[in-house]
Design a protein around this motif. Structure first.
Motif, mmCIF file in Angstrom:
data_model
loop_
_atom_site.group_PDB
_atom_site.id
_atom_site.type_symbol
_atom_site.label_atom_id
_atom_site.label_comp_id
_atom_site.label_asym_id
_atom_site.label_seq_id
_atom_site.Cartn_x
_atom_site.Cartn_y
_atom_site.Cartn_z
ATOM 1 N N GLY A 1 -103.190 26.250 70.409
ATOM 2 C CA GLY A 1 -101.719 26.339 70.559
ATOM 3 C C GLY A 1 -101.037 26.016 69.650
ATOM 4 N N THR A 2 -101.888 25.492 68.831
ATOM 5 C CA THR A 2 -100.714 24.976 67.575
ATOM 6 C C THR A 2 -99.611 26.128 66.993
ATOM 7 O OG1 THR A 2 -102.959 23.358 67.058
ATOM 8 C CG2 THR A 2 -101.456 23.649 65.479
ATOM 9 N N GLN A 3 -98.583 25.189 66.722
ATOM 10 C CA GLN A 3 -97.562 26.480 65.704
ATOM 11 C C GLN A 3 -98.400 26.464 64.596
ATOM 12 O OE1 GLN A 3 -93.632 25.394 67.255
ATOM 13 N NE2 GLN A 3 -92.519 26.501 65.126
ATOM 14 N N LEU A 4 -98.703 27.922 64.223
ATOM 15 C CA LEU A 4 -98.488 28.623 62.731
ATOM 16 C C LEU A 4 -97.266 28.335 62.270
ATOM 17 C CD1 LEU A 4 -100.980 31.711 63.742
ATOM 18 C CD2 LEU A 4 -101.772 29.580 63.465
ATOM 19 N N ALA A 5 -97.851 28.533 60.607
ATOM 20 C CA ALA A 5 -96.966 28.522 60.022
ATOM 21 C C ALA A 5 -95.848 29.832 60.032
ATOM 22 C CB ALA A 5 -97.599 28.433 58.288
ATOM 23 N N THR A 6 -95.773 30.375 60.086
ATOM 24 C CA THR A 6 -95.663 32.227 60.715
ATOM 25 C C THR A 6 -94.579 31.982 61.959
ATOM 26 O OG1 THR A 6 -96.534 33.367 60.863
ATOM 27 C CG2 THR A 6 -96.550 33.380 58.817
ATOM 28 N N SER A 7 -93.171 32.462 61.557
ATOM 29 C CA SER A 7 -92.796 33.615 63.580
ATOM 30 C C SER A 7 -92.405 34.805 63.423
ATOM 31 C CB SER A 7 -91.301 32.453 63.103
ATOM 32 O OG SER A 7 -91.974 30.970 63.342
ATOM 33 N N LEU A 8 -92.297 35.338 64.380
ATOM 34 C CA LEU A 8 -92.604 36.594 64.900
ATOM 35 C C LEU A 8 -91.028 36.995 64.902
ATOM 36 C CD1 LEU A 8 -93.734 40.052 64.479
ATOM 37 C CD2 LEU A 8 -93.675 39.375 67.161
ATOM 38 N N PRO A 9 -90.192 38.009 63.867
ATOM 39 C CA PRO A 9 -88.257 38.240 64.791
ATOM 40 C C PRO A 9 -88.634 39.274 66.154
ATOM 41 C CG PRO A 9 -89.195 38.909 62.354
ATOM 42 C CD PRO A 9 -90.571 38.855 63.127
ATOM 43 N N LEU A 10 -89.165 38.271 66.917
ATOM 44 C CA LEU A 10 -88.906 39.622 67.761
ATOM 45 C C LEU A 10 -88.187 40.384 68.713
ATOM 46 C CD1 LEU A 10 -91.770 40.466 69.946
ATOM 47 C CD2 LEU A 10 -90.545 37.919 71.352
ATOM 48 N N LEU A 11 -86.889 40.178 68.252
ATOM 49 C CA LEU A 11 -85.722 41.306 68.658
ATOM 50 C C LEU A 11 -84.506 40.901 67.344
ATOM 51 C CD1 LEU A 11 -84.459 39.233 71.877
ATOM 52 C CD2 LEU A 11 -86.363 40.630 71.786
ATOM 53 N N PRO A 12 -84.107 42.540 67.485
ATOM 54 C CA PRO A 12 -84.225 43.396 68.385
ATOM 55 C C PRO A 12 -85.117 43.965 68.360
ATOM 56 C CG PRO A 12 -82.474 43.866 66.865
ATOM 57 C CD PRO A 12 -83.349 42.884 66.371
ATOM 58 N N ASP A 13 -86.553 44.106 67.214
ATOM 59 C CA ASP A 13 -87.153 45.381 67.312
ATOM 60 C C ASP A 13 -88.072 45.508 68.228
ATOM 61 O OD1 ASP A 13 -85.492 45.884 64.836
ATOM 62 O OD2 ASP A 13 -87.438 44.466 64.077
ATOM 63 N N SER A 14 -87.958 44.433 69.258
ATOM 64 C CA SER A 14 -88.770 44.929 70.732
ATOM 65 C C SER A 14 -87.657 44.977 72.155
ATOM 66 C CB SER A 14 -90.550 43.310 70.901
ATOM 67 O OG SER A 14 -90.531 43.607 69.565
ATOM 68 N N LEU A 15 -86.689 45.575 71.781
ATOM 69 C CA LEU A 15 -86.261 46.115 73.245
ATOM 70 C C LEU A 15 -86.095 47.548 73.342
ATOM 71 C CD1 LEU A 15 -83.167 43.452 72.485
ATOM 72 C CD2 LEU A 15 -85.157 43.237 73.831
ATOM 73 N N ARG A 16 -86.214 47.762 74.810
ATOM 74 C CA ARG A 16 -85.992 48.852 74.871
ATOM 75 C C ARG A 16 -84.615 49.546 74.680
ATOM 76 N NH1 ARG A 16 -88.222 49.929 81.507
ATOM 77 N NH2 ARG A 16 -90.086 49.465 81.102
ATOM 78 N N PRO A 17 -84.051 50.732 74.127
ATOM 79 C CA PRO A 17 -82.881 51.008 73.521
ATOM 80 C C PRO A 17 -82.487 51.407 74.797
ATOM 81 C CG PRO A 17 -84.632 53.146 73.471
ATOM 82 C CD PRO A 17 -85.887 52.029 73.709
ATOM 83 N N GLY A 18 -81.020 51.672 74.417
ATOM 84 C CA GLY A 18 -79.886 51.803 75.833
ATOM 85 C C GLY A 18 -78.951 50.060 76.021
ATOM 86 N N GLY A 19 -79.789 49.005 74.839
ATOM 87 C CA GLY A 19 -78.532 48.062 75.222
ATOM 88 C C GLY A 19 -78.762 47.272 76.375
ATOM 89 N N LEU A 20 -79.622 47.537 77.180
ATOM 90 C CA LEU A 20 -80.064 46.355 78.776
ATOM 91 C C LEU A 20 -80.574 45.492 78.738
ATOM 92 C CD1 LEU A 20 -80.147 49.361 81.415
ATOM 93 C CD2 LEU A 20 -78.206 47.831 80.609
ATOM 94 N N ARG A 21 -81.178 45.061 77.356
ATOM 95 C CA ARG A 21 -81.812 43.655 76.529
ATOM 96 C C ARG A 21 -83.253 44.021 77.794
ATOM 97 N NH1 ARG A 21 -79.588 39.074 74.377
ATOM 98 N NH2 ARG A 21 -80.644 38.078 75.397
ATOM 99 N N VAL A 22 -83.319 44.571 77.265
ATOM 100 C CA VAL A 22 -84.943 45.166 78.504
ATOM 101 C C VAL A 22 -85.901 45.394 76.942
ATOM 102 C CG1 VAL A 22 -86.643 46.581 80.292
ATOM 103 C CG2 VAL A 22 -84.045 46.262 80.255
ATOM 104 N N LEU A 23 -87.325 43.977 77.178
ATOM 105 C CA LEU A 23 -88.119 44.111 76.115
ATOM 106 C C LEU A 23 -89.389 45.620 76.701
ATOM 107 C CD1 LEU A 23 -89.380 41.859 74.481
ATOM 108 C CD2 LEU A 23 -90.681 41.234 76.150
ATOM 109 N N ASP A 24 -89.630 46.159 75.598
ATOM 110 C CA ASP A 24 -90.408 46.472 75.683
ATOM 111 C C ASP A 24 -91.972 45.815 75.524
ATOM 112 O OD1 ASP A 24 -92.210 49.126 74.553
ATOM 113 O OD2 ASP A 24 -90.817 49.602 73.297
#
Length: 766
Positions: free
Chosen positions: A698-721
């Protein structure tokens, strides 16, 4: 079969994740068949069949199954970066039913985040829910797609059912895919010793169902707060349509069974979330430049326009107010109306405790009434406590009977033990040798050894004359009785050894009395208006600390023990063995919470004495976070102060009692209710998925993942893929040198959980 998981080795504040908790037998109608064969002997159809129903929610769910909702129902806050979720008391519930899937055991529940324009019908309900019966819901409708579900044997067509209706065009855009469901539910485990009593499972296991959609946020076109509607729905019977492009035929909408629903609003204003609520508590003692810790004590707030007291009467009133007293109207028996001071058991100052032994109890309420002749004012605090205890005791027939039985047993023991003590064979320093279970003949027979029997049968030589012997024919007089029997009983009962002996011998009769008094001394039956006599002392969004006034508690106990006193003998008994009752009550109070919750507090901090302190919290944080964690510690000591009581007195009011006086008190989001989502920059801070030397899991790593918006479904409804998000998280962990070969729901939950928020209050004396 589901293994037995315990929280014995789980420290307070820690959290474990499990992929799931699959029951040994899924819900539904089952048939158990037993057949017998006897070798080559033809027996025919020898056997038996038993049909059973494994029950679980199907068309409805009791609201008590819900432990926590995030965001809280009817709340407003900055929720745009949070995936809503619901925590259930039943750790098995999401997996108690089965879906038709190619592999694994996906949950049959899903959490949908919707807006008003995405729901059909239900306009009379805040959550757009429609209500009907199971039979009516299952009735075919050419325009509405309904799940193909067979009711269990314990479900009737007339049972109530709630559902939500979604347009067919929106269904595939919002609802999770079948293969995504396993990552949207998991099992959590935490220790419940720092939680209010809510009938939680002792193993600390809960299930969580997470939504796959971020709430709508304010925009230029919609600058105000945006409403979101959340539904916990059943996907049983809808498996064929949980794909990218389902064929709805002629159906224009889909009906889903709704087991729970709530609403919340998302705003850009940061004043309504957990952090803002905690900061508001701090602002009561900190104005930006100066801390005033006294503002957090339970007492009437000092008016801003108040001036320094100049007269003796004004100084006395100021002292009383600072010590937690409130002025109340007091009516005399003569009908006159005057003023009296009153303070409940929760005091902002520490009061000297009365002695446990040797204290004379209050015999009446008048005896506890204090009159200050210098100011002509009554103090009705202890008198009120006494009368409250007596009233509560009189209202409980079982306690009255238990107290009567204890007194009768104590009187019997006192008489028998005192009779033994007056025997010439005993002296006052041999009280510990007294026994109530041994008869005179038993004691005599135990002394008849072989050597003594031989000596008794051997002739004895004549004794020489003794001038001092008793003359022939004279009768030896028995020992004179004590001159004052009352004084003898008082002296006997005053001996610590006698009190200890009576306490031991009456244990079975004393236990129910002590158990009832323990609940009384922890204020369970005491009306709230006696704890907080003026609502200004505990306004909304306030936190107040206090010491428990032992004098008030003892007066309360005196009142309870005053019932059934028929003679001076009863009065003397109550006075002399009151300490025995108090010691037993204190022990029962320390064990009461463990009995009610089913668990012991791990690694308690060492505490000396019986001083009790506590806090009262009245805030939306209590209603929004029902499992709010409260932890009290001593500076420089490991472990936490024992919690004697932690109860929600109302939806927004929490009472905590600690054994001892803490140096630090922490209020924290419940670990089993941790939020899911990304940070303000749409980044996902990565955590170490496995423990390594010097770097715990659970220790936080040095890197972070830019999850949004690339992991959202298309359509602009803010639904996570979800599938894309899982893949990207796995790749990011691998790139960071922490690969997870069998990445599952627990691993995904560990990465998606947001850091909990907490606030710590430190004593000014620390």
């Amino acid at each position: 079969m589901a293994p037995e998981l315990t929280a014995d080795n789980l420290p307070l504040g820690d959290l474990r994740f499990y992929d799931n908790y699959v029951p040994a037998l899924a819900a539904g109608d089952w048939k158990i068949t037993v057949k017998h064969t006897l070798g080559d002997i033809p027996t025919g159809d020898l056997g038996a069949t038993q049909r059973v129903v494994v029950s679980a929610p199907q068309f409805a769910m009791d609201s008590t199954a819900i432990l926590n909702r995030q965001p809280p129902a009817a709340s407003t806050g900055q929720y745009g970066k949070v995936l809503p979720h619901i925590v259930l008391n039943d750790a098995l519930l999401p997996w108690e039913r089965t879906l038709k899937a190619d592999s694994g055991r996906p949950p049959w529940l899903a959490l949908l985040v919707l807006t008003d324009d995405e729901i059909t019908g239900g306009t009379t309900s805040p959550t757009r829910t429609q209500t009907t019966t199971v039979g009516a819901f299952r009735a075919p409708d050419p325009a509405v797609l309904k799940p193909d579900v067979t009711p269990e044997g314990d479900v009737n067509d007339t049972d109530p059912c709630a559902f939500v209706q979604i347009p067919a065009t929106h269904f595939p855009q919002i609802v999770p895919r079948l293969e995504e469901l396993r990552f949207l539910a998991h099992c959590r485990q935490s220790h419940i010793a720092d939680k209010a009593e809510q009938g939680l499972e002792t193993n600390g296991l809960f299930s969580a169902v997470v939504a796959n959609r971020f709430p709508a946020t304010p925009t230029g076109d919609h600058p105000g707060a945006r409403k979101s509607i959340v539904h916990l729905v059943s996907l049983e019977g809808l498996e064929p349509w949980l794909i990218d492009k389902p064929n709805f035929g002629g159906h224009t909408s889909v009906a889903l069974v709704s087991l729970a629903s709530w609403t919340f609003e998302t705003t850009a204003d940061p004043r309504h979330d957990f952090r803002a609520l905690m900061k508001n508590l701090v602002r009561q003692e900190y104005d930006g430049t100066t801390y005033t810790p006294g503002n957090l004590w339970l007492r009437l707030p000092r008016p801003a326009s108040a001036t320094a007291a100049s007269t003796p009467a004004a100084k006395e009133a100021e002292r009383r107010l600072n010590e937690g007293f409130v002025p109340l109207t007091y009516r005399l028996r003569t009908g006159e109306q005057t003023l009296a001071w009153y303070r409940g058991p929760c005091a902002p100052v520490r009061t000297p405790s009365p002695p446990v032994f040797g204290r004379t109890p209050f015999a009446t309420a008048d005896a506890a009434l204090v009159y200050h002749s210098a100011f002509g004012v009554f103090d009705a605090s202890l008198a009120t406590a006494w009368q409250t205890g007596r009233s509560l005791a009189l209202a409980d027939r079982a306690f009255g009977q238990a107290l009567h039985d204890f007194r009768r047993r104590a009187h019997q023991l006192t008489d028998r033990l005192l009779q033994q003590l007056h025997s010439p064979s005993f002296t006052a320093d041999r009280i510990t040798e007294l026994t109530v279970g041994q008869r005179i003949q038993d004691a005599f027979l135990s002394q008849l050894t072989t050597s003594r029997l031989t000596a008794m049968t051997t002739p004895v030589a004549p004794r020489p004359p003794d001038d001092t012997a008793t003359p022939t024919g004279a009768v030896r007089q028995p020992a004179a009785p004590p001159p004052d029997p009352v004084a003898a009983i008082d002296a006997f009962l005053a001996a610590p050894e006698a009190q200890q002996l009576i306490g031991t011998e009456t244990k079975d009769h004393l236990t129910p009395v002590a158990d009832w008094l323990a609940r009384l001394q922890l204020l369970y039956p005491v009306p709230f208006r006696l704890l907080v006599p003026d609502q200004r002392m505990l306004a909304r969004e306030t936190l107040r600390f206090f010491h428990l006034d032992d004098n008030w508690i003892r007066a309360l106990t005196d009142g309870a023990l005053s019932i059934g006193v028929h003679s001076a003998r009863d009065t003397r008994l109550s006075r002399t063995i009151g300490g025995v009752i108090q010691v037993a009550t204190q022990r029962a109070a320390q064990a009461l919470r463990a009995q009610r919750t089913g668990i012991d507090q791990p690694t308690p901090a060492p505490v000396t004495g019986n001083q009790v302190s506590g806090l009262l919290l009245r805030s939306a944080a209590v209603s929004g976070w029902p499992n709010l964690a409260v932890r009290a510690t001593l500076k420089g000591q490991s472990g936490h102060l024992p919690v004697l009581r932690m109860d929600r007195l109302d939806d927004d009011t929490l009472l905590c009692l600690f054994q001892g006086t803490p140096d630090e008190v922490e209020l924290a989001e419940p670990q089993e209710g941790f939020r899911f989502g990304v940070d303000d920059d749409d980044q996902l801070p990565m955590r170490r998925p496995t423990a390594q030397p010097g770097s715990p899991l659970g220790t936080q790593l040095a890197t972070s993942l830019p999850l949004l918006p690339d992991s959202l479904r298309p359509g602009g409804l803010r639904v996570l893929d979800v599938t894309a998000a899982v893949r990207r998280v796995r790749e990011s962990l691998t790139a960071a040198g922490s690969p997870v070969p069998d990445f599952g729901p627990a691993d995904f939950a560990l990465q998606m959980v947001k850091a909990p928020e907490a606030i710590q209050f430190t004593s000014q004396a620390s």
